[in-house]
Design a protein around this motif. Structure first.
Motif, short mmCIF file in Angstrom:
data_model
loop_
_atom_site.label_atom_id
_atom_site.label_comp_id
_atom_site.label_asym_id
_atom_site.label_seq_id
_atom_site.Cartn_x
_atom_site.Cartn_y
_atom_site.Cartn_z
N ALA A 1 0.98 -1.47 0.01
CA ALA A 1 -0.24 0.17 -0.07
C ALA A 1 0.99 1.86 -0.16
O ALA A 1 -0.04 2.01 -0.20
CB ALA A 1 -0.57 0.07 1.07
N LEU B 1 -6.74 -9.16 2.57
CA LEU B 1 -7.81 -10.20 2.38
C LEU B 1 -7.22 -11.06 2.92
O LEU B 1 -7.80 -11.79 4.00
CB LEU B 1 -8.54 -9.55 2.03
CG LEU B 1 -9.54 -9.02 0.70
CD1 LEU B 1 -9.69 -9.44 -0.60
CD2 LEU B 1 -10.13 -8.75 1.61
N ILE C 1 -4.44 -5.41 -1.90
CA ILE C 1 -5.61 -5.66 -0.97
C ILE C 1 -5.71 -7.13 -1.03
O ILE C 1 -6.12 -8.28 -0.10
CB ILE C 1 -6.79 -5.12 -2.51
CG1 ILE C 1 -6.77 -4.17 -2.45
CG2 ILE C 1 -8.11 -5.53 -2.22
CD1 ILE C 1 -7.67 -2.87 -3.80
#
Length: 63
Positions: free
Chosen positions: A16, A54, A50
């Motif tokens: 990120a 997750l 992501i």
């Protein structure tokens, strides 16, 4: 299981931050790598972030 979740969260956070860095480079005028390459890198890094986040959440809640 907590160690695996922590590793996934750390990897997701690194992806990120790298995606945000590439978005910042994309916004800056006159950068050497063409904007198409910077945009593709940012999208790939965001997708990786992501996915790793997750997996981390799945490990925490299912583990």
């Amino acid at each position: 299981m907590k160690a695996a979740a922590l590793l996934f969260f750390m990897a997701g956070a690194m992806f990120a931050v790298a995606a945000l860095y590439h978005i910042g480079l994309y916004k800056r005028p006159g950068m050497y790598p063409p904007k198409q390459i910077l945009k593709a890198r940012a999208v790939a890094l965001a997708a990786g972030a992501i996915i790793f986040l997750l997996f981390g959440v799945l490990i925490v809640f299912l583990g």
